[in-house]
Write an enzyme that holds these catalytic residues in place. Structure first.
Site, PDB file in Angstrom:
ATOM      1  N   LYS A 261      -7.325   1.351  -2.843  1.00  0.00           N
ATOM      2  CA  LYS A 261      -6.920   0.914  -1.504  1.00  0.00           C
ATOM      3  C   LYS A 261      -7.156   2.019  -0.483  1.00  0.00           C
ATOM      4  O   LYS A 261      -7.515   1.751   0.671  1.00  0.00           O
ATOM      5  CB  LYS A 261      -5.452   0.491  -1.497  1.00  0.00           C
ATOM      6  CG  LYS A 261      -4.938  -0.016  -0.142  1.00  0.00           C
ATOM      7  CD  LYS A 261      -5.697  -1.245   0.352  1.00  0.00           C
ATOM      8  CE  LYS A 261      -5.274  -1.654   1.762  1.00  0.00           C
ATOM      9  NZ  LYS A 261      -3.960  -2.281   1.825  1.00  0.00           N
TER      10      LYS A 261
ATOM     11  N   LYS B  35       0.372   4.727   8.514  1.00  0.00           N
ATOM     12  CA  LYS B  35       0.977   5.128   7.240  1.00  0.00           C
ATOM     13  C   LYS B  35      -0.080   5.265   6.159  1.00  0.00           C
ATOM     14  O   LYS B  35      -0.129   6.250   5.425  1.00  0.00           O
ATOM     15  CB  LYS B  35       2.042   4.103   6.845  1.00  0.00           C
ATOM     16  CG  LYS B  35       2.672   4.313   5.468  1.00  0.00           C
ATOM     17  CD  LYS B  35       2.045   3.418   4.382  1.00  0.00           C
ATOM     18  CE  LYS B  35       2.303   1.943   4.642  1.00  0.00           C
ATOM     19  NZ  LYS B  35       1.752   1.091   3.541  1.00  0.00           N
TER      20      LYS B  35
ATOM     21  N   THR C 186       0.869  -1.175   0.000  1.00  0.00           N
ATOM     22  CA  THR C 186       0.000   0.000   0.000  1.00  0.00           C
ATOM     23  C   THR C 186       0.903   1.220   0.000  1.00  0.00           C
ATOM     24  O   THR C 186       1.632   1.478   0.955  1.00  0.00           O
ATOM     25  CB  THR C 186      -0.927   0.015   1.223  1.00  0.00           C
ATOM     26  OG1 THR C 186      -1.778  -1.138   1.171  1.00  0.00           O
ATOM     27  CG2 THR C 186      -1.785   1.269   1.230  1.00  0.00           C
TER      28      THR C 186
END
Length: 293
Positions: free
Chosen positions: A177, A245, A102
């Site tokens: 995502k 993150k 990701t």
């Protein structure tokens, strides 16, 4: 365009919590799998099953027909692809590159453009489903890139996931995502609050879960992570630090698009608080600890 054949050599970079299972499925399918991990001990189980460990990314890139990356942060992706001893400087013409980390949509586009210039083929293909999905080969895989490249590597992706969708051009997988992580962020707060409420009300949390997961409140996080919260299992299926993150990437992208995301902002603040208390290497379900005091 025909799919890649089973003699394809696959290089897998990043054999952590999820990467280990994903690479294992490729081994089980009969592919020759080369692995690289900064902590070589994490690849030991795969090596015992037939994987070949490589000491450097460059060594892996030179030999592989397909390189899959599943590392931690965008900076790691950048280093693996663009570093002096990285993929682009060492992979052969025609190599297929699949970044399943990701990462940022902008970096995905940059990788795609560099691959095109070097006559390689790149996809951004982040995943969802956590350690369970990886272990059971039931990951959701969100893909960005060219349709012909996608079709060639689809059989490889199908060894790791079941819900595999080409979302659009380079970067579209990463944007998708972010949609996934935004939905999870607010949902995780709701799951934690519901389980904490059940306890405060003197209810049996397992019994409450049995009722509410089958109704309108149902979600993957409720069914898969609430039981871990109830049992006190905070081992990582997905690390708190990696979720932070991801939320940071989503917040930055939303800001660029002038989109307000108050639920995401609150979730990020709570997870930052959780990490500051020493839980950054716990699973995302550890957010429950902030509520269950």
């Amino acid at each position: 365009m025909t799919a890649l054949h089973e003699q394809t050599v696959i290089g897998f970079i990043g054999t952590g919590v999820m990467g280990k299972s994903m690479a294992g499925h490729l081994l089980q399918a009969g592919y020759r799998v080369l692995v690289y991990n900064r902590t070589s001990a994490k690849a030991a189980e795969l090596v015992s099953r037939g994987a070949e460990v490589k000491e450097r990314v460059a060594d892996l890139a030179r030999e592989a027909d397909v390189v899959i990356t599943m590392v931690g942060y965008p900076r790691d992706v950048e280093e693996v692809y663009f570093g002096t001893h990285g993929i682009f400087e060492n992979a052969k013409t025609g190599t297929y590159l699949i970044d399943m980390t990701t990462s940022t949509p902008s970096l995905a586009k940059r990788i795609y453009e560099q691959a095109r210039d070097k006559e390689m083929h790149a996809l951004d293909a982040p995943v969802s489903g956590g350690d369970i999905g990886a272990r059971e080969a039931r990951l959701t895989i969100m893909v960005g890139g060219d349709a012909d490249t996608f079709e060639r590597v689809r059989p490889i992706l199908e060894r790791m996931g079941t819900n595999i969708v080409l979302q659009g051009p380079a970067g579209a997988g990463q944007h998708t995502k972010m949609c996934n992580q935004i939905a999870i962020a607010s949902n995780m707060m709701g799951v934690c609050e519901a389980m904490a409420y059940a306890r405060k009300a003197g209810l049996n949390p397992e019994s409450v879960l049995k009722s509410i997961e089958a109704g309108a409140a149902g979600s993957w996080s409720l069914s898969n992570l609430a039981p871990r919260m109830i049992s006190g299992n905070f081992e990582p299926g997905f690390y708190v630090k990696h979720f932070i993150k991801d939320m940071g990437i989503a917040l930055e992208a939303a800001k660029e698009m002038e989109l307000d995301t108050p639920g995401l902002e609150l979730a990020k603040r709570l997870y930052d608080q959780l990490a500051a208390s020493g839980e950054e290497n716990s699973g995302t379900q550890a957010l429950f600890k902030l509520y269950d005091r």
